[in-house]
Design a protein around this motif. Structure first.
Motif, PDB file in Angstrom:
ATOM      1  N   LEU A 118       0.906  -1.059   0.081  1.00 39.80           N
ATOM      2  CA  LEU A 118      -0.061   0.037  -0.059  1.00 39.80           C
ATOM      3  C   LEU A 118       0.858   1.149   0.163  1.00 39.80           C
ATOM      4  CD1 LEU A 118      -2.987  -1.170   2.537  1.00 39.80           C
ATOM      5  CD2 LEU A 118      -2.911  -0.763   0.081  1.00 39.80           C
ATOM      6  N   GLY A 119       2.053   1.209   0.630  1.00 41.08           N
ATOM      7  CA  GLY A 119       2.846   2.406   0.674  1.00 41.08           C
ATOM      8  C   GLY A 119       3.502   2.589  -0.609  1.00 41.08           C
ATOM      9  N   LEU A 120       3.778   1.464  -1.468  1.00 35.94           N
ATOM     10  CA  LEU A 120       4.435   1.784  -2.576  1.00 35.94           C
ATOM     11  C   LEU A 120       3.490   2.098  -3.725  1.00 35.94           C
ATOM     12  CD1 LEU A 120       7.217   0.993  -3.863  1.00 35.94           C
ATOM     13  CD2 LEU A 120       6.178  -1.296  -4.350  1.00 35.94           C
ATOM     14  N   VAL A 121       2.199   1.588  -3.795  1.00 32.27           N
ATOM     15  CA  VAL A 121       1.178   2.029  -4.597  1.00 32.27           C
ATOM     16  C   VAL A 121       0.632   3.592  -4.265  1.00 32.27           C
ATOM     17  CG1 VAL A 121      -0.981   1.672  -5.260  1.00 32.27           C
ATOM     18  CG2 VAL A 121       0.159  -0.364  -5.004  1.00 32.27           C
ATOM     19  N   GLY A 122       0.757   3.734  -2.925  1.00 29.25           N
ATOM     20  CA  GLY A 122       0.419   5.082  -2.511  1.00 29.25           C
ATOM     21  C   GLY A 122       1.514   6.416  -3.292  1.00 29.25           C
ATOM     22  N   LEU A 123       2.693   6.065  -3.520  1.00 29.67           N
ATOM     23  CA  LEU A 123       3.356   6.995  -4.096  1.00 29.67           C
ATOM     24  C   LEU A 123       2.794   7.350  -5.451  1.00 29.67           C
ATOM     25  CD1 LEU A 123       6.896   5.551  -3.162  1.00 29.67           C
ATOM     26  CD2 LEU A 123       5.922   7.392  -2.315  1.00 29.67           C
ATOM     27  N   VAL A 124       2.059   6.562  -6.161  1.00 29.81           N
ATOM     28  CA  VAL A 124       1.749   7.079  -7.360  1.00 29.81           C
ATOM     29  C   VAL A 124       0.409   7.417  -7.285  1.00 29.81           C
ATOM     30  CG1 VAL A 124       1.237   6.085  -9.527  1.00 29.81           C
ATOM     31  CG2 VAL A 124       3.194   5.047  -8.284  1.00 29.81           C
ATOM     32  N   VAL A 125      -0.511   6.746  -6.569  1.00 25.32           N
ATOM     33  CA  VAL A 125      -2.191   7.022  -6.530  1.00 25.32           C
ATOM     34  C   VAL A 125      -2.371   7.233  -4.806  1.00 25.32           C
ATOM     35  CG1 VAL A 125      -2.607   6.585  -8.694  1.00 25.32           C
ATOM     36  CG2 VAL A 125      -2.877   4.678  -7.118  1.00 25.32           C
ATOM     37  N   ALA A 172       8.208   3.603   6.252  1.00 26.91           N
ATOM     38  CA  ALA A 172       8.784   4.541   5.583  1.00 26.91           C
ATOM     39  C   ALA A 172       8.015   4.978   4.391  1.00 26.91           C
ATOM     40  CB  ALA A 172      10.251   4.115   5.436  1.00 26.91           C
ATOM     41  N   LEU A 173       7.480   4.063   3.709  1.00 30.94           N
ATOM     42  CA  LEU A 173       6.853   4.449   2.221  1.00 30.94           C
ATOM     43  C   LEU A 173       5.439   4.938   2.609  1.00 30.94           C
ATOM     44  CD1 LEU A 173       7.407   1.109   0.420  1.00 30.94           C
ATOM     45  CD2 LEU A 173       8.373   3.413  -0.374  1.00 30.94           C
ATOM     46  N   GLY A 174       4.717   4.639   3.763  1.00 33.67           N
ATOM     47  CA  GLY A 174       3.556   5.555   4.191  1.00 33.67           C
ATOM     48  C   GLY A 174       3.858   7.012   4.372  1.00 33.67           C
ATOM     49  N   VAL A 175       4.824   7.193   5.105  1.00 34.14           N
ATOM     50  CA  VAL A 175       5.308   8.573   5.469  1.00 34.14           C
ATOM     51  C   VAL A 175       5.914   9.345   4.262  1.00 34.14           C
ATOM     52  CG1 VAL A 175       7.279   9.970   6.713  1.00 34.14           C
ATOM     53  CG2 VAL A 175       5.953   8.154   7.894  1.00 34.14           C
ATOM     54  N   ALA A 176       6.337   8.571   3.352  1.00 41.08           N
ATOM     55  CA  ALA A 176       6.896   9.303   2.045  1.00 41.08           C
ATOM     56  C   ALA A 176       5.670   9.581   1.301  1.00 41.08           C
ATOM     57  CB  ALA A 176       7.942   8.231   1.287  1.00 41.08           C
ATOM     58  N   ASP A 177       4.381   8.831   1.298  1.00 38.12           N
ATOM     59  CA  ASP A 177       3.144   8.972   0.693  1.00 38.12           C
ATOM     60  C   ASP A 177       2.829  10.545   1.053  1.00 38.12           C
ATOM     61  OD1 ASP A 177       3.392   6.557  -0.760  1.00 38.12           O
ATOM     62  OD2 ASP A 177       1.761   5.886   0.614  1.00 38.12           O
ATOM     63  N   LEU A 178       2.818  10.647   2.486  1.00 38.60           N
ATOM     64  CA  LEU A 178       2.489  11.882   2.906  1.00 38.60           C
ATOM     65  C   LEU A 178       3.370  12.949   2.578  1.00 38.60           C
ATOM     66  CD1 LEU A 178       1.000  10.903   6.308  1.00 38.60           C
ATOM     67  CD2 LEU A 178      -0.258  11.099   4.205  1.00 38.60           C
ATOM     68  N   VAL A 179       4.648  12.916   2.511  1.00 37.76           N
ATOM     69  CA  VAL A 179       5.514  14.009   2.160  1.00 37.76           C
ATOM     70  C   VAL A 179       5.534  14.250   0.647  1.00 37.76           C
ATOM     71  CG1 VAL A 179       7.879  14.451   1.568  1.00 37.76           C
ATOM     72  CG2 VAL A 179       7.075  13.284   3.786  1.00 37.76           C
ATOM     73  N   LEU A 230       3.354  18.098  -3.331  1.00 29.47           N
ATOM     74  CA  LEU A 230       2.500  18.453  -4.549  1.00 29.47           C
ATOM     75  C   LEU A 230       1.618  19.639  -3.906  1.00 29.47           C
ATOM     76  CD1 LEU A 230       1.562  14.772  -5.769  1.00 29.47           C
ATOM     77  CD2 LEU A 230       3.023  16.493  -6.972  1.00 29.47           C
ATOM     78  N   MET A 231       0.770  19.327  -3.072  1.00 23.11           N
ATOM     79  CA  MET A 231       0.193  20.426  -2.630  1.00 23.11           C
ATOM     80  C   MET A 231       0.829  22.115  -2.414  1.00 23.11           C
ATOM     81  SD  MET A 231      -2.995  19.204  -1.979  1.00 23.11           S
ATOM     82  CE  MET A 231      -3.813  20.176  -0.690  1.00 23.11           C
ATOM     83  N   ALA A 232       2.099  21.952  -2.030  1.00 21.63           N
ATOM     84  CA  ALA A 232       2.592  23.169  -1.914  1.00 21.63           C
ATOM     85  C   ALA A 232       3.148  23.564  -3.250  1.00 21.63           C
ATOM     86  CB  ALA A 232       4.154  22.832  -1.277  1.00 21.63           C
ATOM     87  N   ALA A 233       3.680  22.829  -4.111  1.00 18.37           N
ATOM     88  CA  ALA A 233       3.939  23.095  -5.568  1.00 18.37           C
ATOM     89  C   ALA A 233       2.961  23.776  -6.299  1.00 18.37           C
ATOM     90  CB  ALA A 233       4.699  21.898  -6.401  1.00 18.37           C
ATOM     91  N   HIS A 234       1.678  23.412  -6.115  1.00 20.22           N
ATOM     92  CA  HIS A 234       0.404  23.969  -6.924  1.00 20.22           C
ATOM     93  C   HIS A 234      -0.466  24.543  -5.810  1.00 20.22           C
ATOM     94  CE1 HIS A 234       1.602  21.300 -10.193  1.00 20.22           C
ATOM     95  NE2 HIS A 234       1.457  20.330  -9.354  1.00 20.22           N
ATOM     96  N   HIS A 235       0.085  24.980  -4.806  1.00 18.50           N
ATOM     97  CA  HIS A 235      -0.547  26.335  -3.950  1.00 18.50           C
ATOM     98  C   HIS A 235      -2.062  25.814  -3.606  1.00 18.50           C
ATOM     99  CE1 HIS A 235       2.739  29.015  -5.052  1.00 18.50           C
ATOM    100  NE2 HIS A 235       2.356  28.680  -6.198  1.00 18.50           N
ATOM    101  N   GLY A 236      -1.848  24.294  -3.064  1.00 20.86           N
ATOM    102  CA  GLY A 236      -3.077  23.692  -2.409  1.00 20.86           C
ATOM    103  C   GLY A 236      -4.334  23.452  -3.564  1.00 20.86           C
ATOM    104  N   SER A 237      -3.881  23.496  -5.089  1.00 19.54           N
ATOM    105  CA  SER A 237      -4.969  23.313  -5.914  1.00 19.54           C
ATOM    106  C   SER A 237      -5.002  21.922  -6.622  1.00 19.54           C
ATOM    107  CB  SER A 237      -4.896  24.536  -7.175  1.00 19.54           C
ATOM    108  OG  SER A 237      -3.657  24.411  -7.655  1.00 19.54           O
TER     109      SER A 237
END
Length: 90
Positions: free
Chosen positions: A26-33, A65-72, A77-84
């Motif tokens: 789930l952590g691995l898949v979560g990196l993508v979707v 670690a992958l679960g934490v990476a998902d949230l990072v 992505l949220m910061a790069a797109h200003h929350g949009s």
């Protein structure tokens, strides 16, 4: 009439092995979707598996670690797109 075998002392450890593997996947898949959903689920499964003494602690730690990476990744992505990130990009 009993339809299942009585629980043995190894049943719980086998369950935690599945939790560790599921956390990793789930952590691995979560990196993508679906990193908002799959990241916390991977973290929860990894913590439960580690607390119950999984025979695969390395897999559980990797899932954590992958679960934490998902949230990072989500935060980046949220910061790069200003929350949009949930709306169409301009």
């Amino acid at each position: 009439m009993r339809m299942t075998a009585p629980p043995s002392r190894y049943t719980g450890r086998r369950d935690t092995e599945g939790m560790a593997v599921a956390s990793f996947v789930l952590g691995l898949v979560g990196l993508v979707v679906l990193n908002l959903v799959l990241g916390p689920v991977a973290i929860a499964l990894a913590v439960i598996a580690l607390r119950r003494g999984t025979p695969r602690p390395a897999r559980a730690r990797l899932g954590l670690a992958l679960g934490v990476a998902d949230l990072v990744v989500l935060a980046a992505l949220m910061a790069a797109h200003h929350g949009s990130s949930w709306t169409a990009f301009h």
